[in-house]
Design a protein around this motif. Sequence first.
Motif, PDB file in Angstrom:
ATOM      1  N   GLU A  89       0.841  -1.200   0.000  1.00 23.76           N
ATOM      2  CA  GLU A  89       0.000   0.000   0.000  1.00 23.76           C
ATOM      3  C   GLU A  89       0.878   1.253   0.000  1.00 23.76           C
ATOM      4  O   GLU A  89       0.568   2.237  -0.668  1.00 23.76           O
ATOM      5  N   GLU A  90       1.975   1.218   0.745  1.00 24.03           N
ATOM      6  CA  GLU A  90       2.877   2.365   0.802  1.00 24.03           C
ATOM      7  C   GLU A  90       3.495   2.649  -0.570  1.00 24.03           C
ATOM      8  O   GLU A  90       3.585   3.806  -0.997  1.00 24.03           O
ATOM      9  N   GLU A  91       3.929   1.598  -1.267  1.00 20.26           N
ATOM     10  CA  GLU A  91       4.515   1.782  -2.596  1.00 20.26           C
ATOM     11  C   GLU A  91       3.472   2.298  -3.587  1.00 20.26           C
ATOM     12  O   GLU A  91       3.776   3.133  -4.447  1.00 20.26           O
ATOM     13  N   LEU A  92       2.255   1.821  -3.443  1.00 19.58           N
ATOM     14  CA  LEU A  92       1.173   2.285  -4.301  1.00 19.58           C
ATOM     15  C   LEU A  92       0.860   3.751  -4.017  1.00 19.58           C
ATOM     16  O   LEU A  92       0.691   4.561  -4.942  1.00 19.58           O
ATOM     17  N   ARG A  93       0.828   4.097  -2.740  1.00 21.47           N
ATOM     18  CA  ARG A  93       0.579   5.494  -2.355  1.00 21.47           C
ATOM     19  C   ARG A  93       1.663   6.415  -2.891  1.00 21.47           C
ATOM     20  O   ARG A  93       1.384   7.490  -3.440  1.00 21.47           O
ATOM     21  N   ASP A  94       2.924   5.999  -2.767  1.00 27.70           N
ATOM     22  CA  ASP A  94       4.043   6.826  -3.231  1.00 27.70           C
ATOM     23  C   ASP A  94       4.000   7.024  -4.742  1.00 27.70           C
ATOM     24  O   ASP A  94       4.350   8.096  -5.255  1.00 27.70           O
ATOM     25  N   LEU A 258      -8.407  21.953   3.926  1.00 26.30           N
ATOM     26  CA  LEU A 258      -7.188  21.138   3.849  1.00 26.30           C
ATOM     27  C   LEU A 258      -7.141  20.212   5.064  1.00 26.30           C
ATOM     28  O   LEU A 258      -6.288  20.361   5.938  1.00 26.30           O
ATOM     29  N   PRO A 259      -8.036  19.256   5.145  1.00 26.05           N
ATOM     30  CA  PRO A 259      -8.110  18.394   6.330  1.00 26.05           C
ATOM     31  C   PRO A 259      -6.842  17.571   6.526  1.00 26.05           C
ATOM     32  O   PRO A 259      -6.343  16.945   5.596  1.00 26.05           O
ATOM     33  N   SER A 260      -6.333  17.598   7.740  1.00 22.43           N
ATOM     34  CA  SER A 260      -5.089  16.880   8.040  1.00 22.43           C
ATOM     35  C   SER A 260      -5.312  15.378   8.164  1.00 22.43           C
ATOM     36  O   SER A 260      -4.361  14.594   8.087  1.00 22.43           O
ATOM     37  N   ASP A 261      -6.563  14.988   8.367  1.00 19.98           N
ATOM     38  CA  ASP A 261      -6.847  13.567   8.569  1.00 19.98           C
ATOM     39  C   ASP A 261      -7.300  12.870   7.284  1.00 19.98           C
ATOM     40  O   ASP A 261      -7.787  11.738   7.324  1.00 19.98           O
ATOM     41  N   TYR A 262      -7.149  13.554   6.140  1.00 20.77           N
ATOM     42  CA  TYR A 262      -7.535  12.912   4.881  1.00 20.77           C
ATOM     43  C   TYR A 262      -6.487  13.198   3.831  1.00 20.77           C
ATOM     44  O   TYR A 262      -6.053  14.337   3.647  1.00 20.77           O
ATOM     45  N   ASP A 263      -6.067  12.146   3.146  1.00 17.90           N
ATOM     46  CA  ASP A 263      -5.059  12.251   2.095  1.00 17.90           C
ATOM     47  C   ASP A 263      -5.602  11.531   0.868  1.00 17.90           C
ATOM     48  O   ASP A 263      -5.901  10.338   0.925  1.00 17.90           O
ATOM     49  N   HIS A 264      -5.752  12.261  -0.242  1.00 21.39           N
ATOM     50  CA  HIS A 264      -6.312  11.662  -1.450  1.00 21.39           C
ATOM     51  C   HIS A 264      -5.507  10.454  -1.910  1.00 21.39           C
ATOM     52  O   HIS A 264      -6.068   9.439  -2.340  1.00 21.39           O
ATOM     53  N   ALA A 265      -4.181  10.556  -1.857  1.00 15.43           N
ATOM     54  CA  ALA A 265      -3.332   9.476  -2.348  1.00 15.43           C
ATOM     55  C   ALA A 265      -3.468   8.227  -1.472  1.00 15.43           C
ATOM     56  O   ALA A 265      -3.505   7.101  -1.975  1.00 15.43           O
ATOM     57  N   ALA A 267      -6.113   7.438   0.349  1.00 18.13           N
ATOM     58  CA  ALA A 267      -7.449   6.892   0.114  1.00 18.13           C
ATOM     59  C   ALA A 267      -7.498   6.104  -1.192  1.00 18.13           C
ATOM     60  O   ALA A 267      -8.089   5.017  -1.256  1.00 18.13           O
ATOM     61  N   GLU A 268      -6.868   6.635  -2.243  1.00 18.89           N
ATOM     62  CA  GLU A 268      -6.890   5.951  -3.533  1.00 18.89           C
ATOM     63  C   GLU A 268      -6.056   4.668  -3.481  1.00 18.89           C
ATOM     64  O   GLU A 268      -6.446   3.648  -4.061  1.00 18.89           O
ATOM     65  N   ALA A 269      -4.922   4.682  -2.780  1.00 16.44           N
ATOM     66  CA  ALA A 269      -4.101   3.471  -2.647  1.00 16.44           C
ATOM     67  C   ALA A 269      -4.885   2.372  -1.931  1.00 16.44           C
ATOM     68  O   ALA A 269      -4.859   1.201  -2.338  1.00 16.44           O
ATOM     69  N   LYS A 270      -5.599   2.738  -0.876  1.00 13.46           N
ATOM     70  CA  LYS A 270      -6.413   1.751  -0.145  1.00 13.46           C
ATOM     71  C   LYS A 270      -7.514   1.194  -1.055  1.00 13.46           C
ATOM     72  O   LYS A 270      -7.806  -0.009  -1.019  1.00 13.46           O
ATOM     73  N   HIS A 271      -8.110   2.066  -1.852  1.00 10.75           N
ATOM     74  CA  HIS A 271      -9.172   1.644  -2.761  1.00 10.75           C
ATOM     75  C   HIS A 271      -8.651   0.662  -3.804  1.00 10.75           C
ATOM     76  O   HIS A 271      -9.249  -0.410  -4.023  1.00 10.75           O
ATOM     77  N   LEU A 272      -7.542   0.998  -4.441  1.00 11.68           N
ATOM     78  CA  LEU A 272      -6.977   0.118  -5.465  1.00 11.68           C
ATOM     79  C   LEU A 272      -6.529  -1.214  -4.870  1.00 11.68           C
ATOM     80  O   LEU A 272      -6.707  -2.274  -5.482  1.00 11.68           O
ATOM     81  N   LEU A 273      -5.967  -1.153  -3.672  1.00 14.67           N
ATOM     82  CA  LEU A 273      -5.542  -2.387  -3.011  1.00 14.67           C
ATOM     83  C   LEU A 273      -6.748  -3.264  -2.696  1.00 14.67           C
ATOM     84  O   LEU A 273      -6.744  -4.475  -2.967  1.00 14.67           O
ATOM     85  N   HIS A 274      -7.782  -2.665  -2.149  1.00  7.27           N
ATOM     86  CA  HIS A 274      -8.975  -3.426  -1.787  1.00  7.27           C
ATOM     87  C   HIS A 274      -9.607  -4.097  -2.996  1.00  7.27           C
ATOM     88  O   HIS A 274     -10.035  -5.263  -2.934  1.00  7.27           O
ATOM     89  N   GLU A 275      -9.662  -3.374  -4.108  1.00  6.85           N
ATOM     90  CA  GLU A 275     -10.313  -3.896  -5.310  1.00  6.85           C
ATOM     91  C   GLU A 275      -9.482  -4.941  -6.034  1.00  6.85           C
ATOM     92  O   GLU A 275     -10.028  -5.714  -6.825  1.00  6.85           O
ATOM     93  N   SER A 276      -8.179  -4.979  -5.792  1.00  4.99           N
ATOM     94  CA  SER A 276      -7.290  -5.846  -6.590  1.00  4.99           C
ATOM     95  C   SER A 276      -6.678  -6.999  -5.810  1.00  4.99           C
ATOM     96  O   SER A 276      -6.162  -7.946  -6.420  1.00  4.99           O
ATOM     97  N   ASP A 277      -6.713  -6.926  -4.493  1.00  3.32           N
ATOM     98  CA  ASP A 277      -6.031  -7.907  -3.649  1.00  3.32           C
ATOM     99  C   ASP A 277      -6.866  -9.189  -3.551  1.00  3.32           C
ATOM    100  O   ASP A 277      -7.625  -9.391  -2.604  1.00  3.32           O
ATOM    101  N   ALA A 278      -6.696 -10.061  -4.530  1.00  7.00           N
ATOM    102  CA  ALA A 278      -7.541 -11.263  -4.637  1.00  7.00           C
ATOM    103  C   ALA A 278      -7.428 -12.171  -3.425  1.00  7.00           C
ATOM    104  O   ALA A 278      -8.418 -12.742  -2.973  1.00  7.00           O
TER     105      ALA A 278
END
Length: 314
Positions: A89-94, A258-265, A267-278
């Motif tokens: 997830e970290e590599e995907l986020r980066d 500019l919420p400090s508790d939300y990061d678009h990248a 959130a998107e990394a978690k989404h892609l991981l969830h959808e692809s992690d068979a």
Amino acid sequence: MIRALLMGFVLCVVSGSSKPTAKKSRVHEEEPLSQLEHDDNKNHDYDHEAFLGEDQAKAFDQLTPQESQRRLGIIVDKMDRNTDGFVSEEELRDWIKRAQTKHVYDNVAHQWNDFDVNHDHVISWEEYKNVTYGSYLEDPQVDSVFNYSHMMSRDERRFRVADRNGDLNADKHEFAAFLHPEEQEHMKDIVVQETMEDIDKNRDGFIDLEEYIGDMHTLKEGEEEPEWVESERQQFSEFRDKNKDGKMDREETLDWILPSDYDHAVAEAKHLLHESDANQDQKLTKSEILNRYDLFVGSQVTDFGRALLRHDEF
């Protein structure tokens, strides 16, 4: 419907001999990874732009499925920085953050030569002012339509904040902070200040509920209030106005835009991981990613796709 997210600073480039063009100089919210709607039930276009960047996403859209998968495989190898055969997830986020940063600096590069008039590799405030407001400076009469003097003052204030060394010459990093202040920690105060100046109509230093709603929607005579407005009233009362005094102060406004508790990248990394992690092991193999290539990069089979110019990195 309510504007989900507003692009912050849309710069309208004008030549010194043309009439200055009004622009939206306020950063309203953190710039999203894509301006497209994020709805997987319709398409994965948001995910494509978040993962690849807007320009690359458009290029991939023209490729055959086979070519999309081949190129995605090359990207997967680049994402796997520790070469353990998995994308975390970290590599995907980066990787997503890298695409976001590239978008910012591509925008800077696109505009650079318009403002670096003397080609000395920096943009001075004088160069920016003369290119953007040249006609107004020559003939202040044009200020009868737009308040260019106010716009210019705001631009100068933001330019000075972005100019870290105070020499009134912006290098590419400083100019990026000027164009995209929402991306820089040291620009947060100016983002909040500009937002409050635009929304705080009674100039009391706060944003009340009426001002908050009025910034999003102006009710026309005879028009019924849209349903989403009531939802926004509830958002204001329950989440925006944290100290329940009926208005937002600077800190509450910062947390809104500019919420400090939300990061678009993230959130998107978690989404892609969830959808692809068979196999649900919280990391992705190349096979898992390629099996969901439609989610990451997509493809439209067109005759043009076979003739698309190949980039060196592929």
